[in-house]
Scaffold this active site. Structure first.
Site, PDB file in Angstrom:
ATOM      1  N   LYS A 115      23.486  49.086  37.632  1.00 52.77           N
ATOM      2  CA  LYS A 115      23.739  49.635  38.975  1.00 52.77           C
ATOM      3  C   LYS A 115      22.634  50.582  39.411  1.00 52.77           C
ATOM      4  O   LYS A 115      22.309  50.660  40.591  1.00 52.77           O
ATOM      5  CB  LYS A 115      25.116  50.309  39.033  1.00 52.77           C
ATOM      6  CG  LYS A 115      26.241  49.291  38.925  1.00 52.77           C
ATOM      7  CD  LYS A 115      27.528  49.698  39.612  1.00 52.77           C
ATOM      8  CE  LYS A 115      28.482  48.494  39.575  1.00 52.77           C
ATOM      9  NZ  LYS A 115      29.803  48.747  40.102  1.00 52.77           N
ATOM     10  N   LYS A 197      27.283  37.856  35.820  1.00 52.36           N
ATOM     11  CA  LYS A 197      28.725  37.731  36.044  1.00 52.36           C
ATOM     12  C   LYS A 197      29.028  37.648  37.547  1.00 52.36           C
ATOM     13  O   LYS A 197      28.289  38.193  38.364  1.00 52.36           O
ATOM     14  CB  LYS A 197      29.501  38.873  35.383  1.00 52.36           C
ATOM     15  CG  LYS A 197      29.527  40.155  36.154  1.00 52.36           C
ATOM     16  CD  LYS A 197      30.656  41.063  35.683  1.00 52.36           C
ATOM     17  CE  LYS A 197      30.692  42.265  36.606  1.00 52.36           C
ATOM     18  NZ  LYS A 197      31.918  42.958  36.732  1.00 52.36           N
ATOM     19  N   LYS A 200      31.892  41.027  43.062  1.00 50.84           N
ATOM     20  CA  LYS A 200      32.208  41.154  44.481  1.00 50.84           C
ATOM     21  C   LYS A 200      31.105  41.840  45.259  1.00 50.84           C
ATOM     22  O   LYS A 200      31.066  41.759  46.473  1.00 50.84           O
ATOM     23  CB  LYS A 200      33.551  41.844  44.682  1.00 50.84           C
ATOM     24  CG  LYS A 200      33.701  43.212  44.026  1.00 50.84           C
ATOM     25  CD  LYS A 200      35.052  43.819  44.391  1.00 50.84           C
ATOM     26  CE  LYS A 200      35.841  44.335  43.228  1.00 50.84           C
ATOM     27  NZ  LYS A 200      35.310  45.581  42.650  1.00 50.84           N
TER      28      LYS A 200
HETATM   29  P1  ATP Z   1      31.567  45.360  41.273  1.00 51.95           P
HETATM   30  O1  ATP Z   1      30.950  44.047  41.460  1.00 51.95           O
HETATM   31  O2  ATP Z   1      31.866  46.107  42.539  1.00 51.95           O
HETATM   32  O3  ATP Z   1      30.926  46.208  40.225  1.00 51.95           O
HETATM   33  P2  ATP Z   1      33.561  43.911  39.861  1.00 51.95           P
HETATM   34  O4  ATP Z   1      33.651  42.680  40.671  1.00 51.95           O
HETATM   35  O5  ATP Z   1      32.894  43.864  38.564  1.00 51.95           O
HETATM   36  O6  ATP Z   1      32.996  45.102  40.726  1.00 51.95           O
HETATM   37  P3  ATP Z   1      35.710  45.680  39.113  1.00 51.95           P
HETATM   38  O7  ATP Z   1      36.521  46.355  40.121  1.00 51.95           O
HETATM   39  O8  ATP Z   1      34.678  46.499  38.470  1.00 51.95           O
HETATM   40  O9  ATP Z   1      35.046  44.383  39.724  1.00 51.95           O
HETATM   41  O10 ATP Z   1      36.616  44.996  38.016  1.00 51.95           O
HETATM   42  C1  ATP Z   1      37.987  44.783  38.086  1.00 51.95           C
HETATM   43  C2  ATP Z   1      38.444  43.966  36.918  1.00 51.95           C
HETATM   44  O11 ATP Z   1      38.018  42.617  37.077  1.00 51.95           O
HETATM   45  C3  ATP Z   1      37.920  44.427  35.571  1.00 51.95           C
HETATM   46  O12 ATP Z   1      38.918  44.297  34.595  1.00 51.95           O
HETATM   47  C4  ATP Z   1      36.794  43.473  35.297  1.00 51.95           C
HETATM   48  O13 ATP Z   1      36.529  43.332  33.925  1.00 51.95           O
HETATM   49  C5  ATP Z   1      37.325  42.197  35.917  1.00 51.95           C
HETATM   50  N1  ATP Z   1      36.233  41.332  36.339  1.00 51.95           N
HETATM   51  C6  ATP Z   1      35.315  41.613  37.279  1.00 51.95           C
HETATM   52  N2  ATP Z   1      34.444  40.591  37.420  1.00 51.95           N
HETATM   53  C7  ATP Z   1      34.827  39.654  36.517  1.00 51.95           C
HETATM   54  C8  ATP Z   1      34.324  38.369  36.157  1.00 51.95           C
HETATM   55  N3  ATP Z   1      33.266  37.866  36.746  1.00 51.95           N
HETATM   56  N4  ATP Z   1      34.973  37.671  35.207  1.00 51.95           N
HETATM   57  C9  ATP Z   1      36.064  38.174  34.609  1.00 51.95           C
HETATM   58  N5  ATP Z   1      36.583  39.378  34.881  1.00 51.95           N
HETATM   59  C10 ATP Z   1      35.987  40.120  35.822  1.00 51.95           C
END
Ligand code: ATP
Ligand code: LTN
Length: 335
Positions: A115, A197, A200
């Protein structure tokens, strides 16, 4: 008895629209846990502001994430569903735990490095201390298990170290939490770059599918998903794009990957992608409908998050008081 159930804590940041990565890696699994565990599910808005958020959008996203929790089937009676900033104990505990965390530990965190590289104009201290707030979230509830995607394992390891350190310096205060990582949905990758990964906050919207994406968008994004020119539906590291699509299929349909391989033997990618898109559309349709209904009923959402905050605060403050007492802070008599 409820008291005997193990405690679960997890959260999602309202930092964007939720993707099927969030759904398959987090929300869908939470629903399966709600009967057997005492669960706390939080919309972690304090975490979201480590990256600049537009106020109006943050307000909307916070309610949307809450509505999605309910729409996927989390029962607000069985679980404590709340908005993190409504329980100030999280911020208070995070400050204290900051003083038990080393700079070296924080600067080694992969998410911080990623980040910081992505937001070079805003490498704020919150981005660095983010995992300490996450540790506070977890430790305040004497959590046994933390369901997370594989990307969050490093943060949980740090939360365990902080808890152990505090327990050793004073006396047992925190339960040491364990990670709880699902299988197939644990790490959904970007549709455009299967080495990354699905996130969002990806700037390329073809990289992710949102839970709220309409059917035509889902079809288009799956069709455009990166594969390879081998033409075989095979769950193999040499075919990362196809492997990721199989993972998604498997998590949605509850079908093991070898069964999917068999089903599409000799079929090529077009049919496989078409079926995957259909399966996703079917899976998400009821969630989308329910979410849209809930968002029309703001009073109901208000009741859910107000009740949730009240229930969460009781538990969180109990642990916080314990921490303060051990450290040597003087308690006062509340009027
Ligand atoms: P950002 O992209 O804003 O950093 P994020 O999409 O990674 O956020 P978070 O809010 O940080 O989402 O994560 C919420 C939950 O979803 C966490 O338990 C995280 O491990 C899970 N998660 C997020 N992205 C994935 C993914 N690509 N595959 C599986 N689990 C995910
Ligand atoms: N850091 C997590 C979100 C999060 C969380 C938590 C998850 C904040 N606090 C406590 C589990 C438990 C993320 O970025 N996915």
């Amino acid at each position: 008895m409820d008291e005997e159930k193990k405690v679960i804590f997890s959260g999602v940041q309202p930092s964007g629209n939720l993707t099927i990565g969030n759904y398959l890696g987090a929300l869908k699994n939470w629903v399966l846990l709600q009967d057997d565990y005492r669960c706390y599910f939080s919309v972690v808005d304090l975490h979201a502001i480590t990256v600049r958020q537009e106020p109006k959008s943050l307000r909307e996203k916070t309610l949307e994430v809450l509505a999605l929790y309910l729409a996927v089937g989390l029962d607000p009676e069985k679980n404590t569903i709340f908005i993190q900033s409504h329980v100030p104990a999280h911020s208070e505990a995070a400050w204290i735990l900051n003083c038990f965390t080393y700079m070296g530990e924080l600067s080694r965190m992969t998410q911080f490095k990623d980040k910081a590289a992505k937001h070079q104009d805003n490498i704020n201290a919150g981005l660095l201390t983010y995992p300490v707030l996450m540790a506070a979230d977890i430790l305040l509830y004497q959590t046994d298990l933390v369901p997370i995607g594989a990307d969050q394992k490093q943060h949980l390891e740090l939360a365990r170290n902080i808890a152990q350190r505090f327990n050793n310096i004073y006396s047992p205060t925190f339960k040491i939490p364990e990670p709880f990582i699902g299988n197939e949905g644990a790490r959904i990758m970007s549709l455009q770059d299967p080495a990354k990964k699905m996130s969002k906050s990806d700037e390329n919207e073809n990289g992710y599918i949102l839970i709220m994406d309409p059917p035509d968008v889902i079809k288009r994004k799956i069709q455009r998903a990166v594969t390879d020119n081998l033409g075989t539906v095979k769950y193999a590291d040499e075919q990362p794009g196809v492997k990721n699509l199989i993972s998604i299929y498997s998590a949605v349909a509850g079908m093991p990957s070898d069964e999917i391989e068999n089903k599409y033997k000799g079929a090529g990618y077009a049919k496989f992608k078409q079926d995957l898109a259909e399966a996703l559309i079917e899976e998400l349709k009821p969630v989308q409908e329910k979410c849209n209904d809930l968002l029309k009923n703001k009073d109901y959402l208000k009741k859910i998050y107000s009740d949730g905050a009240e229930r969460a605060a009781k538990v969180a403050y109990k642990t916080l008081r314990k921490m303060q007492k051990k450290i040597g802070f003087i308690p006062y008599l509340a009027k």
